[in-house]
Design a protein around this motif. Sequence first.
Motif, PDB file in Angstrom:
ATOM      1  N   ASN A  57       0.820  -1.197   0.000  1.00  0.00           N
ATOM      2  CA  ASN A  57       0.000   0.000   0.000  1.00  0.00           C
ATOM      3  C   ASN A  57       0.867   1.266   0.000  1.00  0.00           C
ATOM      4  N   PRO A  58       0.424   2.316  -0.690  1.00  0.00           N
ATOM      5  CA  PRO A  58       1.196   3.559  -0.735  1.00  0.00           C
ATOM      6  C   PRO A  58       1.523   4.119   0.648  1.00  0.00           C
ATOM      7  N   VAL A  59       0.600   3.988   1.581  1.00  0.00           N
ATOM      8  CA  VAL A  59       0.840   4.521   2.926  1.00  0.00           C
ATOM      9  C   VAL A  59       1.967   3.767   3.612  1.00  0.00           C
ATOM     10  N   VAL A  60       1.993   2.478   3.410  1.00  0.00           N
ATOM     11  CA  VAL A  60       3.062   1.672   3.993  1.00  0.00           C
ATOM     12  C   VAL A  60       4.399   2.107   3.418  1.00  0.00           C
ATOM     13  N   VAL A  61       4.414   2.342   2.113  1.00  0.00           N
ATOM     14  CA  VAL A  61       5.642   2.805   1.465  1.00  0.00           C
ATOM     15  C   VAL A  61       6.090   4.127   2.071  1.00  0.00           C
ATOM     16  N   ARG A  62       5.156   5.036   2.243  1.00  0.00           N
ATOM     17  CA  ARG A  62       5.521   6.340   2.802  1.00  0.00           C
ATOM     18  C   ARG A  62       6.038   6.205   4.229  1.00  0.00           C
ATOM     19  N   ARG A  63       5.454   5.280   4.962  1.00  0.00           N
ATOM     20  CA  ARG A  63       5.917   5.072   6.339  1.00  0.00           C
ATOM     21  C   ARG A  63       7.364   4.597   6.365  1.00  0.00           C
ATOM     22  N   VAL A  64       7.625   3.570   5.581  1.00  0.00           N
ATOM     23  CA  VAL A  64       8.970   2.989   5.580  1.00  0.00           C
ATOM     24  C   VAL A  64       9.982   3.971   5.008  1.00  0.00           C
ATOM     25  N   LEU A  65       9.643   4.537   3.849  1.00  0.00           N
ATOM     26  CA  LEU A  65      10.570   5.465   3.222  1.00  0.00           C
ATOM     27  C   LEU A  65      10.724   6.743   4.046  1.00  0.00           C
ATOM     28  N   GLY A  66       9.727   7.047   4.852  1.00  0.00           N
ATOM     29  CA  GLY A  66       9.835   8.197   5.739  1.00  0.00           C
ATOM     30  C   GLY A  66      10.991   8.048   6.710  1.00  0.00           C
ATOM     31  N   ASN A  67      11.207   6.819   7.179  1.00  0.00           N
ATOM     32  CA  ASN A  67      12.342   6.565   8.065  1.00  0.00           C
ATOM     33  C   ASN A  67      13.659   6.814   7.338  1.00  0.00           C
ATOM     34  N   LEU A  68      13.683   6.406   6.078  1.00  0.00           N
ATOM     35  CA  LEU A  68      14.917   6.591   5.305  1.00  0.00           C
ATOM     36  C   LEU A  68      15.148   8.074   5.035  1.00  0.00           C
ATOM     37  N   ARG A  69      14.072   8.812   4.912  1.00  0.00           N
ATOM     38  CA  ARG A  69      14.208  10.257   4.714  1.00  0.00           C
ATOM     39  C   ARG A  69      14.769  10.916   5.964  1.00  0.00           C
TER      40      ARG A  69
END
Lengths: 136, 136
Positions: B37-49
């Motif tokens: 899901n896009p939200v899951v992607v944003r959550r995970v990639l948010g950590n990388l950001r």
Amino acid sequence: MKRNSRLSLALHTLSHMAHAPDSLRKSADIAAHAGTNPVVVRRVLGNLRQAGLLVSEAGHSGGWRLARPPQEITLADVYLALDERLAAPQIDDTAHGCSVEHALYDRVSKVMAEVEQTLIQKLSETTILEIRDSAD
Amino acid sequence: MKRNSRLSLALHTLSHMAHAPDSLRKSADIAAHAGTNPVVVRRVLGNLRQAGLLVSEAGHSGGWRLARPPQEITLADVYLALDERLAAPQIDDTAHGCSVEHALYDRVSKVMAEVEQTLIQKLSETTILEIRDSAD
DNA sequence: ACTCCCGTAACTAGAGAAGTTACGCGATTC
DNA sequence: GAATCGCGTAACTTCTCTAGTTACGGGAGT
Ligand code: FES
Ligand code: FES
């Protein structure tokens, strides 16, 4: 009690047993001491029995006992008896045939396997007798 | 998807990005590719950001991009960005003041800390660029 | 203005582990 | 040999954690 309380319970119990290697302990007593349930104790200690670390006796005056001297039981033995690999492949192994995912899986798996070996090696350097002594 | 699919998702996505470091990718596209899901992607990639590995841009033609060249991003960077310590203290830290449990906790914690260091060290030996190349 | 995409909060659903109840079996004890 | 006691195992119930989902606000382009 969070995740992996099994290892905690097993090590705790064995450390106690190292004090008096020949004494016999009942599941109910161990459970009461550890703040858990007799069935949980039997489940966890059952794994240690299968691994040859403990023996259990049924009957009127049954219970649990160490299968060998405490200086011959290492933390690695206990860890391996409960088959929880900490460094399990963290990547899902559903290889889609895709080369990128495959390369990724290979690389991470290799690292994890090496780390697992390191862990086991380090755990094998300590026996439950040493735990008992360092506690004193 | 079992436990720790976050690391899997993060590495997978970064490996893709290593192919074209300057391209911009949308959460929805990444999610579709990874089957999530896009939200899951944003959550995970948010950590990388937050860890400075990625930058995200809002707006009409927004998306995700590598914050630095792929040869300067190691697997350890990704692992540390998502703060999941594999070798967390497996023993509950509710020290009952009891000396045996304390000695046990100390010993196991020390081993775990060493293993964690080993893991990070090994992960830091591989960059996401190398993953891409070995895949090819 | 309009559209697109990220950021975040809140909720739902599912998996996994521990805790619990229940019952059968063997060994000890009397 | 009947009673008792403790292990072995199965089945069920919580509990917790994670991923997945829905929803909405805000900023950046067009
Ligand atoms: S699915 Fe193959 S690399 Fe993304
Ligand atoms: S509670 Fe068992 S050693 Fe302290």
